[in-house]
Scaffold this motif. Structure first.
Motif, PDB file in Angstrom:
ATOM      1  N   UNK A  75      29.215   7.111 -25.248  1.00 47.89           N
ATOM      2  CA  UNK A  75      28.702   6.011 -24.632  1.00 47.89           C
ATOM      3  C   UNK A  75      27.338   5.587 -24.439  1.00 47.89           C
ATOM      4  N   UNK A  76      27.109   4.684 -23.773  1.00 46.93           N
ATOM      5  CA  UNK A  76      25.719   3.861 -23.573  1.00 46.93           C
ATOM      6  C   UNK A  76      25.311   3.280 -22.251  1.00 46.93           C
ATOM      7  N   UNK A  77      24.709   4.020 -21.354  1.00 49.21           N
ATOM      8  CA  UNK A  77      24.583   4.057 -20.393  1.00 49.21           C
ATOM      9  C   UNK A  77      23.300   3.624 -20.001  1.00 49.21           C
ATOM     10  N   UNK A  78      23.127   2.457 -19.456  1.00 50.79           N
ATOM     11  CA  UNK A  78      21.957   1.902 -18.792  1.00 50.79           C
ATOM     12  C   UNK A  78      20.986   2.769 -17.268  1.00 50.79           C
ATOM     13  N   UNK A  79      20.050   2.571 -18.055  1.00 50.47           N
ATOM     14  CA  UNK A  79      19.081   3.266 -16.844  1.00 50.47           C
ATOM     15  C   UNK A  79      18.452   2.461 -15.614  1.00 50.47           C
ATOM     16  N   UNK A  80      18.896   1.997 -14.712  1.00 51.69           N
ATOM     17  CA  UNK A  80      18.328   0.726 -13.509  1.00 51.69           C
ATOM     18  C   UNK A  80      17.031   1.150 -13.314  1.00 51.69           C
ATOM     19  N   UNK A  81      16.236   2.086 -13.711  1.00 48.40           N
ATOM     20  CA  UNK A  81      15.162   1.820 -13.366  1.00 48.40           C
ATOM     21  C   UNK A  81      13.695   1.481 -14.805  1.00 48.40           C
ATOM     22  N   UNK A  82      14.511   1.389 -16.049  1.00 51.78           N
ATOM     23  CA  UNK A  82      13.631   1.344 -17.136  1.00 51.78           C
ATOM     24  C   UNK A  82      13.734  -0.340 -17.235  1.00 51.78           C
ATOM     25  N   UNK A  83      15.747  -0.179 -16.794  1.00 48.51           N
ATOM     26  CA  UNK A  83      15.986  -2.224 -17.087  1.00 48.51           C
ATOM     27  C   UNK A  83      15.134  -3.194 -16.563  1.00 48.51           C
ATOM     28  N   UNK A  84      14.827  -2.778 -15.373  1.00 51.43           N
ATOM     29  CA  UNK A  84      13.607  -4.103 -14.564  1.00 51.43           C
ATOM     30  C   UNK A  84      12.909  -3.578 -14.361  1.00 51.43           C
ATOM     31  N   UNK A  85      12.636  -2.390 -15.388  1.00 51.02           N
ATOM     32  CA  UNK A  85      10.979  -3.034 -15.827  1.00 51.02           C
ATOM     33  C   UNK A  85      10.708  -3.389 -17.424  1.00 51.02           C
ATOM     34  N   UNK A  86      11.600  -3.910 -18.144  1.00 49.58           N
ATOM     35  CA  UNK A  86      11.148  -4.428 -18.657  1.00 49.58           C
ATOM     36  C   UNK A  86      11.606  -6.616 -19.676  1.00 49.58           C
ATOM     37  N   UNK A  87      12.274  -6.630 -17.475  1.00 46.19           N
ATOM     38  CA  UNK A  87      12.880  -8.392 -17.679  1.00 46.19           C
ATOM     39  C   UNK A  87      11.175  -8.678 -17.538  1.00 46.19           C
ATOM     40  N   UNK A  88      11.823 -10.568 -18.411  1.00 50.85           N
ATOM     41  CA  UNK A  88      10.819 -10.908 -18.221  1.00 50.85           C
ATOM     42  C   UNK A  88      10.490 -11.958 -16.840  1.00 50.85           C
ATOM     43  N   UNK A  89      11.281 -11.501 -15.986  1.00 51.64           N
ATOM     44  CA  UNK A  89      11.159 -11.987 -14.458  1.00 51.64           C
ATOM     45  C   UNK A  89      12.072 -11.297 -13.047  1.00 51.64           C
ATOM     46  N   UNK A  90      11.275 -11.515 -12.480  1.00 48.31           N
ATOM     47  CA  UNK A  90      12.416 -10.379 -11.014  1.00 48.31           C
ATOM     48  C   UNK A  90      13.772 -11.522 -11.427  1.00 48.31           C
ATOM     49  N   UNK A  91      14.392 -10.097 -10.554  1.00 46.61           N
ATOM     50  CA  UNK A  91      15.804 -10.577 -10.371  1.00 46.61           C
ATOM     51  C   UNK A  91      16.186 -10.594  -9.343  1.00 46.61           C
ATOM     52  N   UNK A  92      16.966 -12.084  -8.961  1.00 48.28           N
ATOM     53  CA  UNK A  92      16.830 -12.974  -6.805  1.00 48.28           C
ATOM     54  C   UNK A  92      18.363 -11.804  -6.608  1.00 48.28           C
ATOM     55  N   UNK A  93      17.543 -11.248  -5.837  1.00 45.39           N
ATOM     56  CA  UNK A  93      18.367 -10.515  -4.444  1.00 45.39           C
ATOM     57  C   UNK A  93      20.506 -10.918  -4.799  1.00 45.39           C
ATOM     58  N   UNK A  94      20.884 -10.780  -4.704  1.00 47.31           N
ATOM     59  CA  UNK A  94      22.110 -10.812  -4.849  1.00 47.31           C
ATOM     60  C   UNK A  94      23.093 -11.238  -3.044  1.00 47.31           C
ATOM     61  N   UNK A  95      23.530 -11.914  -3.023  1.00 47.46           N
ATOM     62  CA  UNK A  95      23.639 -12.518  -1.256  1.00 47.46           C
ATOM     63  C   UNK A  95      24.642 -11.577  -0.461  1.00 47.46           C
TER      64      UNK A  95
END
Length: 635
Positions: free
Chosen positions: A285-305
Motif C-alpha cells: 500500500x502507498x498511503x497519502x499523508x494529508x498534512x504533508x500533501x497540503x504542505x507541498x502544493x503550489x497553491x491553496x486548494x479551493x474548499x469543496x462545495x
C-alpha cells in the motif's frame, strides 16, 4: 518426453553494480501439447525474462543455467528426442531454425515490434522467406490466408499497409499472424491483451483459443490479468521474484489458492460486486499523508462545495466535433469523393466539481481525441468548452496568452504510457520541478525541496530525486507522472488510461492513491479507461462513447447494473471475470461492434433521422431516435 516444453531449474542472472541480480531463480514447469499454460505474476517477477530465454532472446549480459527441453515435431508427425535450447548457441543455425519455425512469439507492444519502414505483408513474409522455400506468389497467398484467419476482412489490402495505419487491436492481430505464419507447435504470448479495450481483448482471446483448437498448438500465456487466465488457461504457474509460488491445473489453483501471494493478487482486482466504500487491497500500500500533501502544493486548494448545494459544473462541453481527412484526401487534390471522418461527433456533457466522470469505449471511438481537445492540444472543428472554477466561466477555446497559461495550471493530465510521457534526459527531480519552473513558483531551492517531498508522498525515497525514469518500474513511473500533474494543485485531472499497462497490484496502488487524492484535494477527475471494473471502482458517473458519440451517460450504479444501450451491454458482456463459474461467452463478446450493430434494435440504429440523447430520468441519458419512448428503450 510427453511434454512439448519442459523447463527444469532455470536460473537467469544479470550483472549490476554491486553484484548479480537474480531475475529467475530455480523455475521449473511444463507446457503440454495443445494446452494453454499461464505464467502469472507482477511486473518484475521474471515472466518476460523466462519467455525471452526460451526463445534465446535474453540480453547478452544474462547468465543462465538449467535446462529448457523442447520436443521438436518432425515432418512425418513423429517427435524427435528433446533438444536443450539453453545449450544451443543463441545465434546458431539450429536455434534460428527453431525460433519462428517451431516456437512463435507475440510481444507485448506490437507498435515497437513492427518496423515502421516496411509493410505488414513484407514483415510477415520474412519468416516464410527464412524458413521455407515457397516462391513469392505462394508466400503472399500464405500470408493473406493467415491474415484472414486472425480476423482481417480484407487481407489483400492489409498486406500493403504500414503498422501506423492499423489500430492497436489490429496490430496485435497482425503480430499473431506473423508468429503463426510458419505453423509453430508452441506460441509464447507475452501480455497479448494488455492495453486493449474489452471487446478487442475478447476477440484476441477468442482467436487464441480457436487457433489452439484448430492447429493443436500449445500456448505459454504470460499475463497479469487473472480474468484472461480464468477464461483461457488449462494450467497456471504463479511467479514472484523469480520463483514459482504455486502451480497446477487452473481449477484447483483458482478455487482453492494455497499461497498468500496468489490470494493477494486476487484481492487486488477490482470487482463489480464490491461493497460501497470498499477499498482494493494491493500487496504493498502507498498511503497519502494529508498534512504533508497540503504542505507541498503550489497553491491553496479551493474548499469543496457545501453538501446540498448545486454549484455550476466545473467543465461544460457542448457540441464538440472533430474530423480528420484520410491520406488520399489530404495528400492529393483529385479523387476526394468521401468526406473527412468524424472522430468526435457532437459530444456534450458536464463534469461537476469534486466528482469522477468515467469515459469508456473501444479503441478508435474518440476518447483520447476528446481529452486532447479539453487540454487545447487539438483544436475542434465546432463546439464549445467552458471552465468555471468558481470565479466565472472561461471560454477554453478562446483563451490566449496569460489566460491560457493559467488555464493549463488548472487542468492537468496523466498519460497512458509513463515511459514516453517522462523525458529520459531529465532526472525525476527536474521532471517534478518543471511545472513549477514554467509558472515561476518559488525559488530553485524551494522547487527541489518540493520535488523531494512529492517523491516521499508517493512512496519513493529521497534518493530517487537524482535518478532517471528508466531506473523505475512501470508503477513507480506512473506515480511520478501523477505527482507531476498534481504539483500545481489543478482543479481538473484528466487520466487517460492511467493503469491499463500495469499489473493488478500496482494498479490497485494507483487507483487507491487517486481516490485518496480526490478526497483530500477535492479533485475533479475525468477518468478514461477501457476497463469497466476499474471505472466501476473509481467513477461517480459513467459516459459510454461509440463511433465518436456518447451513446449513454448515467450514474455509475445505474449504468453498470441496468444499462439500456446495446453497446453498453456489449461492453459489460465482454469483461473477463477472474471466476471459473462466470466464463466469457466468446460467441457474443468477441463479435466486432460494427457487426453487432446490425442486430441492435431499430431505435438505436442511425437512419434518416439523426439520433439524439433521450432523457430517462435520474441523470440517465441514452442516444436513440428522438421519438423513442423511455419505456420502450428500457425494455
Amino acid at each position: 518426453m510427453t511434454d512439448l516444453l519442459r523447463i527444469e531449474d532455470l536460473h537467469v542472472s544479470f550483472a549490476v553494480p554491486g553484484g548479480l541480480l537474480d531475475a529467475v531463480r530455480g523455475v521449473s514447469f511444463r507446457v503440454a501439447p495443445g494446452k494453454v499454460t499461464a505464467l502469472v505474476g507482477e511486473s518484475g517477477s521474471g515472466k518476460s525474462v523466462i519467455g525471452q530465454t526460451i526463445m534465446g532472446l535474453q540480453p547478452s549480459t544474462a547468465r543462465t543455467r538449467g535446462r529448457i527441453l523442447l520436443a521438436e515435431p518432425q515432418a512425418d508427425g513423429k517427435t524427435a528426442a528433446p533438444v536443450d535450447l539453453l545449450a544451443l548457441p543463441r545465434d546458431g543455425l539450429r536455434m534460428r531454425a527453431i525460433r519462428g519455425r517451431h516456437i512463435g512469439m507475440i510481444f507485448q507492444e506490437p507498435m515497437t515490434s513492427f518496423s515502421p519502414l516496411h509493410t505488414i505483408g513484407n514483415q510477415i513474409s520474412e519468416a516464410l522467406r527464412i524458413h521455407t522455400a515457397l516462391p513469392p506468389r505462394d508466400q503472399r497467398a500464405r500470408v493473406e490466408e493467415m491474415l484472414a484467419l486472425v480476423g482481417f476482412a480484407d487481407p489483400a489490402r492489409v498486406f500493403g499497409m504500414y503498422p501506423f495505419e492499423l489500430s492497436g487491436g489490429m496490430r496485435q492481430r497482425a503480430m499473431i499472424a506473423m508468429a503463426l505464419v510458419c505453423g509453430p507447435s508452441l506460441l509464447i504470448a507475452d501480455e497479448p491483451t494488455t492495453a486493449l479495450d474489452v471487446t478487442i481483448q475478447a476477440q484476441i482471446m477468442g482467436l487464441l483459443r480457436d487457433l489452439r483448437d484448430r492447429l493443436n498448438m500449445a500456448v505459454l500465456l504470460i499475463t497479469h490479468d487473472l480474468g484472461v487466465v480464468a477464461n483461457l488457461a488449462d494450467e497456471v504457474v504463479v511467479v514472484y521474484r523469480g520463483r514459482v509460488m504455486e502451480a497446477g491445473p487452473v481449477g484447483p489453483v483458482f478455487r482453492n489458492p494455497g499461497h498468500a501471494y496468489l490470494k493477494g493478487l486476487m484481492t487486488a482486482v477490482p470487482q463489480f460486486d464490491m461493497e460501497p466504500g470498499a477499498r482494493l487491497v494491493p500487496l504493498r500500500e502507498v498511503r497519502i499523508d494529508p498534512a504533508q500533501l497540503h504542505g507541498v502544493l503550489a497553491r491553496t486548494v479551493p474548499p469543496a462545495p457545501p453538501p446540498g448545494s448545486d454549484p455550476p459544473p466545473l467543465l461544460q462541453v457542448r457540441g464538440l466535433t472533430k474530423s480528420y481527412a484520410t491520406k488520399s484526401q489530404s495528400w492529393f487534390l483529385s479523387g476526394t469523393a468521401t468526406p473527412p471522418r468524424k472522430v468526435v461527433d457532437d459530444v456534450s456533457f458536464d463534469i461537476r466539481r469534486g466528482e469522477c466522470l468515467g469515459l469508456v469505449g473501444e479503441s478508435g471511438c474518440g476518447k483520447s481525441t476528446l481529452s486532447k481537445m479539453l487540454m487545447r492540444a487539438v483544436t475542434p472543428d465546432a463546439g464549445s468548452i467552458a471552465f468555471d472554477d468558481g470565479s466565472g466561466p472561461l471560454d477554453v477555446l478562446a483563451a490566449r496568452g496569460d489566460a491560457l497559461k493559467q488555464l493549463r495550471r488548472r487542468i492537468q493530465m496523466v498519460f497512458q504510457d509513463p515511459v514516453s510521457s517522462l523525458s529520459p534526459r531529465m532526472s525525476v527531480g527536474n521532471i517534478l520541478a518543471e511545472p513549477l519552473d514554467i509558472h515561476g513558483i518559488g525559488s530553485k531551492q524551494d522547487r527541489r525541496a518540493t520535488s523531494a517531498e512529492w517523491l516521499r508522498l508517493i512512496g519513493l525515497d529521497r534518493g530517487a530525486v537524482n535518478r532517471y525514469p528508466h531506473s523505475f518500474s512501470g508503477g513507480q513511473r506512473q506515480r511520478i507522472g501523477i505527482a507531476r500533474a498534481l504539483t500545481l494543485a489543478p482543479d481538473l485531472l484528466i487520466c487517460d488510461e492511467p493503469v491499463s499497462a500495469l499489473d493488478v497490484s500496482v494498479q490497485a496502488q494507483i487507483l487507491n492513491m487517486l481516490k485518496d487524492l480526490q478526497k483530500e484535494l477535492g479533485l475533479t477527475l475525468l477518468f478514461i479507461s477501457h476497463n469497466l471494473a476499474v471505472v466501476d471502482y473509481m467513477a461517480d458517473r459513467v459516459a459510454v462513447m461509440y463511433a465518436g458519440r456518447i451513446v449513454e451517460i448515467a450514474p455509475r450504479e445505474t449504468l453498470m447494473r441496468a444499462p439500456v444501450h446495446p453497446y453498453t451491454k456489449m461492453l459489460l458482456a465482454a469483461v473477463p471475470y477472474a471466476d471459473l463459474d462466470r466464463p466469457l461467452d466468446f460467441a457474443q463478446a468477441a463479435r466486432p461492434s460494427t457487426v453487432a450493430a446490425a442486430d441492435w434494435p431499430e431505435v438505436f440504429r442511425p437512419g434518416a433521422t439523426r439520433l439524439q440523447p433521450v432523457d430517462l430520468g435520474g441523470g440517465h441519458q441514452v442516444l436513440a431516435h428522438p421519438q423513442a419512448d423511455a419505456t420502450e428503450l428500457c425494455r
